[in-house]
Design an enzyme around this catalytic site. Structure first.
Site, PDB file in Angstrom:
ATOM      1  NE  ARG A 128       2.578   9.403  10.040  1.00 46.49           N
ATOM      2  CZ  ARG A 128       3.081   9.111   8.839  1.00 46.49           C
ATOM      3  NH1 ARG A 128       3.764   8.017   8.634  1.00 46.49           N
ATOM      4  NH2 ARG A 128       2.900   9.941   7.827  1.00 46.49           N
ATOM      5  CE  LYS A 193       5.656   2.120  12.960  1.00 50.68           C
ATOM      6  NZ  LYS A 193       4.882   2.937  12.068  1.00 50.68           N
ATOM      7  NE  ARG A 329       4.665   1.577   0.979  1.00 52.42           N
ATOM      8  CZ  ARG A 329       3.530   1.351   0.346  1.00 52.42           C
ATOM      9  NH1 ARG A 329       3.529   0.616  -0.733  1.00 52.42           N
ATOM     10  NH2 ARG A 329       2.410   1.849   0.794  1.00 52.42           N
TER      11      ARG A 329
HETATM   12  C1  BTN Z   1       2.362   4.913  13.717  1.00 53.79           C
HETATM   13  O1  BTN Z   1       1.436   4.516  13.006  1.00 53.79           O
HETATM   14  O2  BTN Z   1       3.535   4.652  13.438  1.00 53.79           O
HETATM   15  C2  BTN Z   1       2.090   5.745  14.926  1.00 53.79           C
HETATM   16  C3  BTN Z   1       1.715   4.894  16.108  1.00 53.79           C
HETATM   17  C4  BTN Z   1       1.465   5.681  17.378  1.00 53.79           C
HETATM   18  C5  BTN Z   1       0.948   4.800  18.493  1.00 53.79           C
HETATM   19  C6  BTN Z   1       0.841   5.535  19.791  1.00 53.79           C
HETATM   20  S1  BTN Z   1       0.600   4.439  21.155  1.00 53.79           S
HETATM   21  C7  BTN Z   1       0.274   5.791  22.198  1.00 53.79           C
HETATM   22  C8  BTN Z   1      -0.574   6.762  21.401  1.00 53.79           C
HETATM   23  N1  BTN Z   1      -1.973   6.415  21.490  1.00 53.79           N
HETATM   24  C9  BTN Z   1      -2.472   6.043  20.319  1.00 53.79           C
HETATM   25  O3  BTN Z   1      -3.648   5.706  20.128  1.00 53.79           O
HETATM   26  N2  BTN Z   1      -1.524   6.106  19.370  1.00 53.79           N
HETATM   27  C10 BTN Z   1      -0.268   6.562  19.913  1.00 53.79           C
END
Ligand code: BTN
Length: 332
Positions: A128, A193, A329
């Protein structure tokens, strides 16, 4: 200068995944490269991934204990009836830029609901707020489910929060309890996380929209790769009480939750998921600060409403805050 033929770990590691010795010559023959190229690749992979590759004179190479690679047949075999009926395509790739991007590339050939892509590694995993998602080989889970919805974006409010609940349920089914959620959609364990969720939507905001539900779960993050993570993190291996669940089982449980969620969400809406989300809320009743593009907003987190909007109690009353590019946060 001799240019070595390109040989990726997605070719070498599957040959060593069973934990048995294979000679350098056997590997070289199977891969169509020289023994020197095999040796160089073994050293590179060991340094980059943290996977131990033992080398014994006269025997060759092996990975002690083997590695548990993802296997589409094993995943399919562990699916419940409902999930199996909703799955239209499942592919596990060695290496891909992003499983979210890959599943979108399939749409032209494979229709548009029930497509699932997972991969051992992502070279451009997206998180994100423009962040990268650290995605080393054969360590974690990266998966994307594509679903087509017909009632426009408004009917999808709260979907990403419901996905968080589905991920927590899947982890619980695999014995990982005490998982919590951070609005809008981080998966936490003890404040660190464990996983992330990225929904990407395209199409008609008032009609048919296609949503890619991307989930990344840290399962056994190699220390070498974790250096690139810029926040407190943990993984399933560290938080499991006994033997951690295998990645194939975890992937199947995720699909057992995510496929029915996608199929039913337009009828159910977030109201169906709200109580469960609140029970998992890591910040309920806590002082928090929301960081938005234009500033900060402090208050006390009071859960979410039926649309998934955060209820932030501020000095001027309760404000409903919708997702997007906002991060929450704990207040210092
Ligand atoms: C975040 O930032 O918390 C979200 C992360 C999401 C990662 C997943 S891994 C599978 C899918 N492919 C990606 O490129 N991103 C999501």
């Amino acid at each position: 200068m001799r240019v070595l033929p390109f040989m990726s770990k997605t070719a070498l590691l599957p040959l060593l995944a069973d934990g048995e010795f294979r000679s350098g010559q056997e590997l070289a023959d199977l891969m169509g490269v020289s023994r020197t190229a095999v040796w160089k690749q073994v050293n590179r992979i060991a340094a980059e991934s943290g996977i131990e590759i033992e080398s014994v004179k006269g025997k060759g190479y092996r990975i002690p204990g083997g590695i548990d690679l993802l296997d589409a047949d094993r995943v399919r075999g562990a699916l419940g009836e409902r999930a199996r009926s909703l799955l239209t395509r499942l592919e596990i790739q060695g290496s891909v830029d992003s499983t979210n991007s890959e599943v979108l590339r399939w749409v032209a050939q494979s229709g548009s609901s029930g497509l699932v892509c997972s991969a051992e590694q992502q070279t451009a995993g997206r998180g994100r707020r423009g962040r990268q998602w650290v995605s080393p080989y054969a360590s974690n889970l990266y998966l994307s489910l594509l679903w087509e919805f017909s009632q426009g974006a408004a009917a999808l409010e709260g979907l990403s929060l419901a996905v968080g609940v589905a991920v927590a349920r899947a982890l619980r089914a695999c014995g990982v309890t005490a998982v919590q959620l951070k609005w809008p959609n981080d998966v936490l364990y003890d404040g660190a996380k464990l996983g992330g969720i990225l929904l990407e939507m395209s199409g008609d905001a008032a009609g048919t929209c296609r949503v890619v539900i991307g989930v990344g779960l840290n399962v056994a993050m190699p220390r070498e790769a974790a250096g690139a993570i810029d926040q407190a993190w943990t993984d399933v291996r560290s938080v499991s009480a006994g033997q951690p669940p295998g990645r194939n089982r975890l992937l199947a449980e995720l699909l057992n939750e995510l496929l029915p969620l996608a199929a039913d969400f337009e009828q159910q809406g977030f109201a169906h998921w709200r109580d469960e989300w609140q029970a998992l809320d890591a910040f309920a009743g806590e002082p928090v600060v929301l960081h938005t593009g234009s500033g900060q907003l402090a208050g006390v987190a009071r859960g979410v409403d039926e649309r998934g909007a955060l209820q932030l109690e501020t000095t001027t009353g309760v404000q409903s805050v919708y997702g997007g590019e906002i991060s929450l946060r704990a207040a210092q």
